[in-house]
Design an enzyme around this catalytic site. Structure first.
Site, mmCIF file in Angstrom:
data_model
loop_
_atom_site.group_PDB
_atom_site.id
_atom_site.type_symbol
_atom_site.label_atom_id
_atom_site.label_comp_id
_atom_site.label_asym_id
_atom_site.label_seq_id
_atom_site.Cartn_x
_atom_site.Cartn_y
_atom_site.Cartn_z
ATOM 1 N N GLY A 125 0.839 -1.191 0.000
ATOM 2 C CA GLY A 125 0.000 0.000 0.000
ATOM 3 C C GLY A 125 0.870 1.234 0.000
ATOM 4 O O GLY A 125 2.094 1.141 -0.038
ATOM 5 N N SER A 126 0.242 2.383 0.037
ATOM 6 C CA SER A 126 1.022 3.612 0.020
ATOM 7 C C SER A 126 1.816 3.776 1.309
ATOM 8 O O SER A 126 2.788 4.503 1.363
ATOM 9 C CB SER A 126 0.105 4.809 -0.187
ATOM 10 O OG SER A 126 -0.798 4.894 0.884
ATOM 11 N N GLY A 156 3.158 1.054 3.088
ATOM 12 C CA GLY A 156 4.173 0.028 3.221
ATOM 13 C C GLY A 156 3.533 -1.313 2.926
ATOM 14 O O GLY A 156 2.456 -1.387 2.325
ATOM 15 N N VAL A 198 1.568 -4.938 2.982
ATOM 16 C CA VAL A 198 0.269 -5.362 3.510
ATOM 17 C C VAL A 198 0.307 -6.884 3.694
ATOM 18 O O VAL A 198 0.791 -7.603 2.824
ATOM 19 C CB VAL A 198 -0.872 -4.991 2.534
ATOM 20 C CG1 VAL A 198 -2.213 -5.300 3.160
ATOM 21 C CG2 VAL A 198 -0.772 -3.522 2.144
ATOM 22 N N ASP A 225 -6.430 11.246 -3.488
ATOM 23 C CA ASP A 225 -5.495 10.250 -4.017
ATOM 24 C C ASP A 225 -6.265 9.078 -4.626
ATOM 25 O O ASP A 225 -5.966 7.932 -4.365
ATOM 26 C CB ASP A 225 -4.566 9.789 -2.891
ATOM 27 C CG ASP A 225 -3.313 9.106 -3.432
ATOM 28 O OD1 ASP A 225 -2.709 8.326 -2.672
ATOM 29 O OD2 ASP A 225 -2.963 9.325 -4.599
#
Ligand SMILES: *[C@@H]1O[C@H](CO)[C@@H](O)[C@H](O)[C@H]1NC(C)=O
Ligand SMILES: *[C@@H]1O[C@H](CO)[C@@H](O)[C@H](O)[C@H]1NC(C)=O
Ligand SMILES: *[C@@H]1O[C@H](CO)[C@@H](O)[C@H](O)[C@H]1NC(C)=O
Ligand SMILES: *[C@@H]1O[C@H](CO)[C@@H](O)[C@H](O)[C@H]1NC(C)=O
Ligand SMILES: *[C@@H]1O[C@H](CO)[C@@H](O)[C@H](O)[C@H]1NC(C)=O
Ligand SMILES: *[C@@H]1O[C@H](CO)[C@@H](O)[C@H](O)[C@H]1NC(C)=O
Ligand SMILES: *[C@@H]1O[C@H](CO)[C@@H](O)[C@H](O)[C@H]1NC(C)=O
Ligand SMILES: *[C@@H]1O[C@H](CO)[C@@H](O)[C@H](O)[C@H]1NC(C)=O
Ligand SMILES: CC(=O)N[C@H]1CO[C@H](CO)[C@@H](O)[C@@H]1O
Length: 878
Positions: A616-617, A619, A621, A732
């Site tokens: 993910g944005s 780090g 998952v 985003d």
């Protein structure tokens, strides 16, 4: 020549040092009318007329104490304090002395009032004898470059003062183990065997301490002298180079107990207390070869000390040399009786030159600096006004007239400065006044924008009306947790009023701000629409067109310029404070936070983070399964910068208070040992990006599925924009942030970059960029669609989506559709597509779509470049 140069050398070496010592003295003649040099001491006295504007100079009917006692300064009998500010050198020790000669013996009632050093109570000044000079002396180590000596709180008469003196000490004189937290209040400093009743001070004592004569019985009511006590003196040189440097003149006299005992009784003001006690001994008699002088202290009995034998000459290693034994911390009574008794084998009785006893006075806390800084800053903005003349600590011992304080610790809770001629911008120091409940600054000439007030969590009442303030009303204002009343009438504020101020929960008065808009339905949602449309466009186009080329470009779009300078990083990391700080940091209302999950629990659930399911944005998952069987996705936050912290906070804060079928549910979070973890419901079908992008491993999505996904995402976003108050802009939106559950229904995720709608209007980049735009403008929809879709879909349905898509890339937000309109378009497209499945059962919706398509198509072909000349960034109703 030799003699001359010697003299010159002497002159150069000694004169400056003596002069520099005097130069460092501060001697203030309170009530005095001129500056002068005291001819008997050489001290330079300055009148306080230039430094003290309060009070009056009063003539004293006695002139037998020196010129500095010719006048005194009387202060009003009121609830204020009156302070002298003295300059100090940080960490240097000083004698601070205040003296009081009332003089007026006709007065009915003699004054009684309080003396403070900074916030520490120094003494109660009680005049019982109008002809007596009362001396209060404190030994301090300066903590900064100034101290305040304040008078206040008269119970009879009015506060007054005769002199104020500051004497720097040298080296380690009067250093104690306790000086960080205690002042030393001098209780007795007695010269025994004195030749006259006069005290010894400067120039005999280069530090200008006052050594009271033991003949002046009234100073400490020195009584109880043992029979056989004799006074002796010498004129020989005495080596006084120990730590405290008592003056030689004091050491040249002494008392001896010719009958074997020396005893005295004296009063110690403000005792019992812990004290620092010094005895000064020097053998000033010439003892015979066989003679000795040995004695013990009998009273007060102090274990370990009372058995110790003093043999002055031996202890000092010779006669005419100072020996200064001391008690660093001894508890003494109000009446101190002491006695020295000779030992059996001693030929002479005990001897004593001087004593010095000081009380430890604990330094009182002051009002916290962050509050005081604001008060001092705003005082500077009205220099000529009388309200600025109050000095010292704003709360202790008495409050400044225009503030209200809380106690322990002292904080400012109210500032009342209505109509006080204040000019300038409101000082930024306001930022940290967390206890401030009421701020009254109305009716001044304040200008400029409001400073940061996001920390004013206690603020209840805010009066800013009738000033010249400008700029926007910050959106967080409405979310301040204690706020009840806001008055900003007759200023020049502009922009949109934060919605939270208009809910009716807060009394909000804002007339007379001509550029302030209430924010009609449209204008208040304008920025929202802008964000919405751009965000939605990204999904839509990706969904429809699916081409890699476009995808890459779209992802680079800057919907909003990132603005990370908010500086509201989460510093606390304890479990209990999280809810609060999270809510604060994001300026959100604290309506509950997702639950805290222990790291150990997560380690167990994820089998020690063994199954990585993506990135993910934040780090990596990981997949996990809770004890109750619930499947979870565990996002570990890799970025520990303040930027990352802010994203974490935003995500937790937002997701724990918003719930929607099309927003990914946050189950909990974990913040432990530098680990920040977010726990979501597990989404079986991964991200939309995987499905569009990674079509090698996955079956390509058909058009109708894409439309359903678009519909879901649009619903999620629409909820953020219209269902939340204040509205939220995701900022985003991209395919990797759209997750698909087991039924291929979409949920929007990753709220780390989200913002509440009203914020940062000035940073919005409103101009759409990218090449999507030009292709659609050419009407070449087919060339853009995912080749895998070609031929399998109704062009009609694609057009319906394309129509709305093209509107989304309009240069200015006013021309772009609302999220609701986008949703309708997608639903239209779904109907058209389904209709094709049901064999051309064309609905009214689709015919409507068709007609609007024609309009749009026409405009594409006809209009070369849109006319932006009257396009404006200001909100306008569409
Ligand atoms: C105090 O110390 C300074 C610097 O060390 C020296 O010049 C001065 O003479 C000293 N004053 C006295 C009274 O000893
Ligand atoms: C006394 O001296 C002080 C400091 O040198 C100076 O500021 C003040 O103006 C003088 N006052 C008079 C009355 O001369
Ligand atoms: C006040 O002092 C003067 C001079 O010392 C003395 O003559 C007078 O009697 C005193 N008055 C009172 C009321 O004590
Ligand atoms: C006295 O108060 C001033 C102003 O608050 C402070 O700067 C200074 O350090 C204090 N001094 C002492 C000795 O406490
Ligand atoms: C002195 O000793 C007493 C008793 O041991 C102790 O409580 C106190 O903190 C010490 N220091 C001062 C400055 O009173
Ligand atoms: C000193 O003591 C010695 C021996 O103890 C003795 O002989 C002498 O007389 C004493 N001198 C005096 C002055 O007492
Ligand atoms: C004591 O004094 C003697 C002579 O006056 C001298 O020689 C000696 O060094 C001194 N001792 C100390 C420890 O100062
Ligand atoms: C605002 O200004 C107008 C015109 O000067 C005045 O009548 C009105 O009372 C002011 N409002 C407030 C709240 O003071
Ligand atoms: C030894 C000495 O100096 N003694 C003096 C003590 O003080 C008296 C009174 O001032 C003088 O007379 C002595 O000479």
């Amino acid at each position: 020549m030799g003699l001359l140069s010697h003299l010159l050398l002497l002159f150069l070496c000694f004169l400056p040092s003596i002069l520099s010592q005097i130069k460092e003295f501060i001697s203030i003649d309170c009530g005095g009318t001129s500056n002068y040099t005291d001819s008997s001491t050489g001290l330079e006295w300055i009148s306080d007329s230039g430094i003290m504007t309060n009070g009056i100079s009063v003539l004293v009917n006695r002139d037998d104490n020196g010129q500095q006692y010719g006048r005194r300064r009387d202060f009003p009998t009121d609830s204020k304090k009156y302070c002298y500010r003295l300059n100090t050198e940080e960490r240097r020790r000083y004698v601070v002395r205040a003296t009081f000669l009332y003089g007026n013996n006709e007065s009915e009632e003699y004054p009684k009032f309080q003396l403070y050093l900074n916030t520490t109570k120094w003494a109660t000044v009680t005049v019982l004898d109008s002809s007596r000079v009362y001396v209060k002396e404190m030994i301090i180590r300066a903590q900064s470059n100034l101290i305040n000596v304040c008078l206040c709180c008269a119970t009879t008469g009015s506060p007054f003062i005769s002199t104020l003196e500051l004497r720097p000490l040298n080296l380690s004189m009067y250093a104690t183990d306790f000086e960080d937290n205690f002042f030393l209040k001098v209780a007795a400093r007695v010269n025994f065997g004195a030749l006259t009743k006069d005290a010894i001070r400067y120039p005999d004592d280069p530090y200008d301490r006052i050594w009271d004569s033991d003949l002046d019985k009234r100073q400490n009511y020195l009584v109880g002298v043992a029979p056989g006590t004799q006074r002796i003196n010498t004129s020989k040189y005495i080596d006084i180079r120990t730590r405290e440097y008592p003056p030689m003149k004091v050491m040249q006299t002494a008392v001896v107990g010719t009958k074997g005992q020396l005893s005295y009784r004296l009063n110690l003001e403000d005792f019992p207390a812990n004290a620092r006690a010094y005895a000064y001994f020097a053998e000033i008699e010439d003892l015979g070869v066989n003679e000795t002088r040995k004695f013990k202290i009998e009273k007060p009995y102090v274990p370990d000390y009372s058995n110790a034998v003093v043999n002055i000459a031996e202890n000092a290693n010779g006669s005419y040399i100072l020996y200064e034994p001391s008690f660093m911390n001894v508890t003494l009574d109000f009446v101190l009786s002491f006695s020295f008794v000779k030992t059996r084998d001693s030929s002479r009785g005990p001897l004593l030159n001087a004593i010095e006893i000081s009380k430890y006075v604990e330094i009182a806390p002051k009002t916290v600096d962050q509050d005081v800084n604001f008060l001092y800053a705003i005082r500077l903005m009205s220099p000529e006004s009388s309200w600025t003349s109050e000095d010292g600590d704003p709360c202790i011992p008495t409050q400044w007239e225009w503030v209200t304080c809380s106690t322990t610790p002292s904080r400012i809770t109210k500032i009342a400065l209505s109509e006080k001629n204040i000019e300038g911008t409101i000082p930024s120091e306001l930022k940290n006044m967390e206890e401030l409940a009421e701020l009254w600054l109305n009716g001044n000439s304040l200008s400029g924008p409001l400073p940061d007030m996001s920390n004013l969590i206690s603020l209840r009442v805010l009066h800013l009306e009738n000033n010249k303030l400008t700029g926007p009303i910050p959106p967080y204002l409405g979310s301040l947790p204690s706020l009840q009343e806001v008055y900003i009438q007759n200023n020049s504020f502009m922009g949109k009023i934060p919605a939270a101020l208009l809910t009716g929960k807060i009394i909000f008065k804002y007339e007379g701000n001509h550029q302030l808009t209430r924010g009609s339905e449209h204008s208040s949602h304008f920025w929202l629409i802008l964000g919405t449309a751009l965000g939605a466009l990204a999904i839509l186009l990706v969904l429809i067109l699916g081409s890699l080329y476009l995808l890459c470009n779209l992802q680079k779009w800057t919907l909003y310029q990132k603005n990370d300078d908010k500086g509201e990083s989460l510093r606390t990391s304890t479990k209990t404070s999280n809810a609060y700080s999270l809510a604060r940091a994001g300026h959100l209302m604290d309506e509950g936070v997702a639950c805290f999950i222990a790291l150990s629990e997560l380690e167990e659930a994820t089998n020690n983070f063994s199954k990585n399911i993506g990135k993910g944005s934040f780090g990596p998952v990981y997949y996990g399964r809770m004890k109750d069987g619930k499947e979870i996705a565990v996002k570990i936050m890799a970025d520990s910068s303040s930027h990352g912290t802010q994203q974490f906070i935003t995500e937790v804060a937002l997701l724990s208070r918003i719930h929607h079928r099309n927003l990914v549910p946050l189950i909990g979070y974990c913040e432990e040992e530098h680990q920040r973890v977010l726990v979501y419901e597990y989404m079986h079908n991964g991200t939309l990006r995987d499905h569009i992008h990674d079509s090698i491993n996955k079956k390509p999505l058909d058009w109708i599925t894409r439309l359903y996904i678009a519909e879901d995402a649009a619903k999620g976003l629409e909820y953020l924009h219209t269902g939340c108050n204040p509205s939220i802009i995701h900022r985003d939106v991209k395919t990797s942030n759209i997750l698909l559950d087991i039924n291929m229904r979409a949920k929007v995720s990753d709220f780390g970059l989200s913002r509440q709608a009203e914020e940062d209007l000035t940073h919005i980049s409103s101009v759409a960029r990218g090449t999507a735009r030009s292709l659609i403008r050419k009407g070449d929809v087919i060339s853009m669609i995912d080749p895998q879709l070609a031929g399998k879909v109704k062009i009609e349905s694609i057009w319906r989506v394309a129509e709305i898509a093209i509107q989304c890339v309009e240069q200015y937000g006013v021309s772009r559709p609302k999220m609701q309109e986008i949703l309708v378009a997608i639903q239209d497209a779904i109907k058209i597509e389904k209709g094709s499945e049901a064999n051309n059962n064309i609905s009214s919706a689709s015919s409507k779509g068709q007609s609007s398509r024609k309009t749009l198509l026409t405009s594409f072909l006809d209009v070369e470049s849109p006319d932006f000349s009257n396009g404006s960034l200001l909100p306008s109703a569409r």
